[in-house]
Structures are given as structure tokens and as C-alpha cells.
Write an enzyme that holds these catalytic residues in place. Structure first.
Site, mmCIF file in Angstrom:
data_model
loop_
_atom_site.group_PDB
_atom_site.id
_atom_site.type_symbol
_atom_site.label_atom_id
_atom_site.label_comp_id
_atom_site.label_asym_id
_atom_site.label_seq_id
_atom_site.Cartn_x
_atom_site.Cartn_y
_atom_site.Cartn_z
ATOM 1 N N ASP A 107 17.006 -42.957 -26.810
ATOM 2 C CA ASP A 107 16.759 -43.592 -25.511
ATOM 3 C C ASP A 107 17.740 -44.743 -25.273
ATOM 4 O O ASP A 107 17.853 -45.236 -24.149
ATOM 5 C CB ASP A 107 15.335 -44.171 -25.468
ATOM 6 C CG ASP A 107 14.323 -43.246 -24.816
ATOM 7 O OD1 ASP A 107 14.685 -42.601 -23.819
ATOM 8 O OD2 ASP A 107 13.175 -43.205 -25.292
ATOM 9 N N GLN A 128 7.516 -41.953 -25.861
ATOM 10 C CA GLN A 128 7.371 -41.933 -24.399
ATOM 11 C C GLN A 128 6.680 -43.203 -23.915
ATOM 12 O O GLN A 128 5.654 -43.609 -24.453
ATOM 13 C CB GLN A 128 6.576 -40.670 -23.986
ATOM 14 C CG GLN A 128 6.470 -40.458 -22.488
ATOM 15 C CD GLN A 128 7.818 -40.195 -21.796
ATOM 16 O OE1 GLN A 128 8.723 -39.628 -22.388
ATOM 17 N NE2 GLN A 128 7.943 -40.617 -20.561
ATOM 18 N N LYS A 141 11.098 -32.357 -21.485
ATOM 19 C CA LYS A 141 12.073 -32.668 -22.536
ATOM 20 C C LYS A 141 12.027 -31.591 -23.635
ATOM 21 O O LYS A 141 13.064 -31.156 -24.127
ATOM 22 C CB LYS A 141 11.796 -34.059 -23.120
ATOM 23 C CG LYS A 141 12.145 -35.177 -22.141
ATOM 24 C CD LYS A 141 11.619 -36.543 -22.555
ATOM 25 C CE LYS A 141 11.871 -37.562 -21.428
ATOM 26 N NZ LYS A 141 11.276 -38.888 -21.676
HETATM 27 N N1 GUN Z 1 9.181 -43.390 -19.468
HETATM 28 C C1 GUN Z 1 9.843 -43.390 -18.271
HETATM 29 N N2 GUN Z 1 11.165 -43.246 -18.464
HETATM 30 C C2 GUN Z 1 11.361 -43.164 -19.801
HETATM 31 C C3 GUN Z 1 12.515 -42.995 -20.614
HETATM 32 O O1 GUN Z 1 13.650 -42.918 -20.136
HETATM 33 N N3 GUN Z 1 12.283 -42.957 -21.958
HETATM 34 C C4 GUN Z 1 11.054 -43.061 -22.496
HETATM 35 N N4 GUN Z 1 10.940 -43.022 -23.829
HETATM 36 N N5 GUN Z 1 9.960 -43.207 -21.774
HETATM 37 C C5 GUN Z 1 10.112 -43.265 -20.429
#
Ligand code: GUN
Length: 294
Positions: free
Chosen positions: A121, A98, A54
Site C-alpha cells: 500500500d 484493508q 483485489k
Molecule cells: N481503504 C480504502 N482505500 C484503501 C487502500 O488504498 N488501501 C487499504 N489497505 N485500504 C483502503
């Protein structure tokens, strides 16, 4: 006839170029760069990889990235304090915590504390509600990526039967919600599907899946969808990322299903790259929204 392999990497690259241009235009006009704060608690190896990817995407598209690494023994209070700081920081357009968080921390408590205008998100109940009412501020990244793959591959959802396998808050539920809406960011042909959601307690799942024109697998079980569950000519989108003894695989048994489907996404290189690029789009949207509401 063997299925067309849908190249998620190439589609993501195309969208990334479009976003890079939009970010440059926003930055030139507003005089400030969009910024994404990523919060990583603990040492989970998969989460470290995701967060690094990311950050790299931010660099490529021109978004500032702010990394916050906290030890696994961080308390909910400590995390809430950081979220409050990021909510108040004008340089931070979007906040991503996350998941999964280490055991003992109430995930809902933390995610609900994120300012909904920075919730890139799209996990906050306010934003989930807006999606369900068909007037989204943000779109959840993975389901949005799936819609982009279908749309940009010329696979219309309108009037089709879409079967979503899995009912998670991150993928299954919002995916079903978006496919059944009257419209979408990709136009009305990418929405207006008749949607069935299957999950771990669904009886007759193979029978239901065989009636699908579009199958979206997001159940988190390696190679769960087999050829006998797929109608010849159906499009199959694999959202799963499973780490098995013989490496990474999706929720779809790729080798058998590609013999009956008309189109299929691989793992890796299918939906994954789209998720990250849609996060970049949400961060840009957040910056635009905040600039318009100062
Ligand atoms: N962990 C697995 N997928 C995601 C996601 O789409 N967003 C976040 N914040 N954590 C994750």
C-alpha cells in the site's frame, strides 16, 4: 466542446496485460509465484467488495492470494500477531490490511508493523519517505493510477499547474509529492508540475481551482467540484467514491464539469480500476525486490 471521457477500465486492462506477462516471467525465472495477503477485519460491506476485487485481480494476473478474515472484535495484539506471521512468511510478498479498521484499533500501530519490503500500500513511513525523496521502492496505488491515466491519455503534467483537492495520507499528500518530483515511472513529462494542495480549510478554493490545468479531486465530498471551479480546457481527475441516496458518485459534478473540461474521468470506471492494478504491480515489485535480496 464536451470533454473526452478517460476510460480507466480500458487503461487498467492494458496495464493488467503488461503485469500478467511480467508476473509469468518472474514466476518462470524464480520458480515462485508472487503472493498477496489481504487482511479484512470486521464486516464493512464496502471493504468486503474492495478486498474481493483485489483477490480477483490477483487471480487474473497470476499472483497467489491469501485471505485473512478476522472478526470485528479482534484486538490490536491479535492483529499484530497475524502481521508478524505474514512478515515471516516467504510465500507472502505483499501485505494489505484493508482500511478502515474497526474503532478501537490503532491503525498507525498496525500499519507501522508491516515489513516495509512487503508494504504494497506504500503506507509505511519508510516507504513514504522514499517517495518524498524521489527514490521510491513502492508507489502509492491510487496516486500512481492517476499518473498512469494522465500519461497514457497524453496529458503531460510537466510545466502545468496541478491543483490537488484533499490532503489525505492515502491520496492527496502523496499525489502532490509525486507530481512535483523531477521524474516518475512514466517519465519526466508526467512529473515536474507546479502543485497547489487545497483542503477543507482553504479559502478561495474556487478561485485557486480555476487556475489549474489539471484538477485532482480527492476530498471525499459528493459532486464538490462544479463547473464554475474549472478552467475551460482543464483535465479533471476524480478520485472520489461517494455512496449517496441516488447511487455512487465522485467528488466532481460530472455532468456540469464535462461541459468545460477537455478531459474527465467518470465514477465508476475512472481511477478505481487503476488503484487495483497498481496494487498488483507493487506486489510483483515486492516479490522481485525480495528475490534480489535473499
Ligand atoms: N481503504 C480504502 N482505500 C484503501 C487502500 O488504498 N488501501 C487499504 N489497505 N485500504 C483502503
Amino acid at each position: 466542446m464536451a470533454a473526452t471521457i478517460l476510460d480507466g477500465k480500458a487503461i487498467a486492462k492494458q496495464i493488467e496485460l503488461e503485469i500478467t506477462e511480467r508476473v509469468a516471467a518472474f514466476t518462470a525465472k524464480s520458480g515462485s509465484q508472487p503472493g498477496l495477503a489481504a487482511v479484512l477485519v470486521g464486516e464493512d460491506p464496502a471493504s468486503q467488495v474492495y478486498v474481493r476485487n483485489k483477490q480477483r485481480a490477483c487471480e487474473r494476473v497470476g499472483i497467489a492470494s491469501f485471505m485473512h478474515r478476522l472478526p470485528a472484535n479482534t484486538t490490536a495484539e491479535g492483529l499484530l500477531k497475524l502481521v508478524a506471521q505474514l512478515n515471516a512468511d516467504a510465500q507472502v510478498s505483499g501485505i494489505l490490511v484493508q482500511l478502515p479498521l474497526p474503532g478501537g484499533i490503532d491503525q498507525t500501530l498496525i500499519l507501522d508493523a508491516i515489513d516495509p519490503s512487503k508494504d504494497v500500500d506504500c503506507f509505511h513511513p519508510h516507504n513514504v519517505g522514499l517517495v518524498s525523496q524521489g527514490r521510491p521502492r513502492f508507489l502509492p496505488c491510487t496516486p500512481h493510477g492517476v499518473m498512469q491515466i494522465l500519461h497514457r491519455s497524453g496529458i503531460a503534467a510537466a510545466g502545468k499547474h496541478a491543483v490537488v483537492i484533499g490532503r489525505s495520507e492515502i491520496v492527496g499528500k502523496p499525489m502532490a509529492m509525486m507530481l512535483m518530483q523531477k521524474d516518475s515511472t512514466c517519465g519526466s513529462s508526467a512529473a515536474n508540475a507546479t502543485v497547489t494542495v487545497c483542503h477543507s480549510r482553504t479559502p478561495n478554493m474556487p478561485e485557486i481551482c480555476r487556475t489549474a490545468d489539471i484538477v485532482i479531486a480527492a476530498i471525499g465530498k459528493p459532486r464538490f467540484v462544479t463547473a464554475d471551479m474549472v478552467k475551460p480546457g482543464a483535465a479533471v481527475i476524480d478520485v472520489g467514491i461517494n455512496r449517496t441516496e441516488d447511487g455512487l458518485c465522485g467528488d466532481v459534478d460530472f455532468d456540469s464539469v464535462k461541459q468545460v473540461a477537455s478531459a474527465i474521468t467518470p465514477v465508476p470506471g475512472g481511477v478505481g480500476p487503476l488503484t487495483i492494478v497498481m496494487l498488483m504491480e507493487n506486489t510483483l515489485r515486492a516479490a522481485e525486490w525480495q528475490a534480489g535480496n535473499d
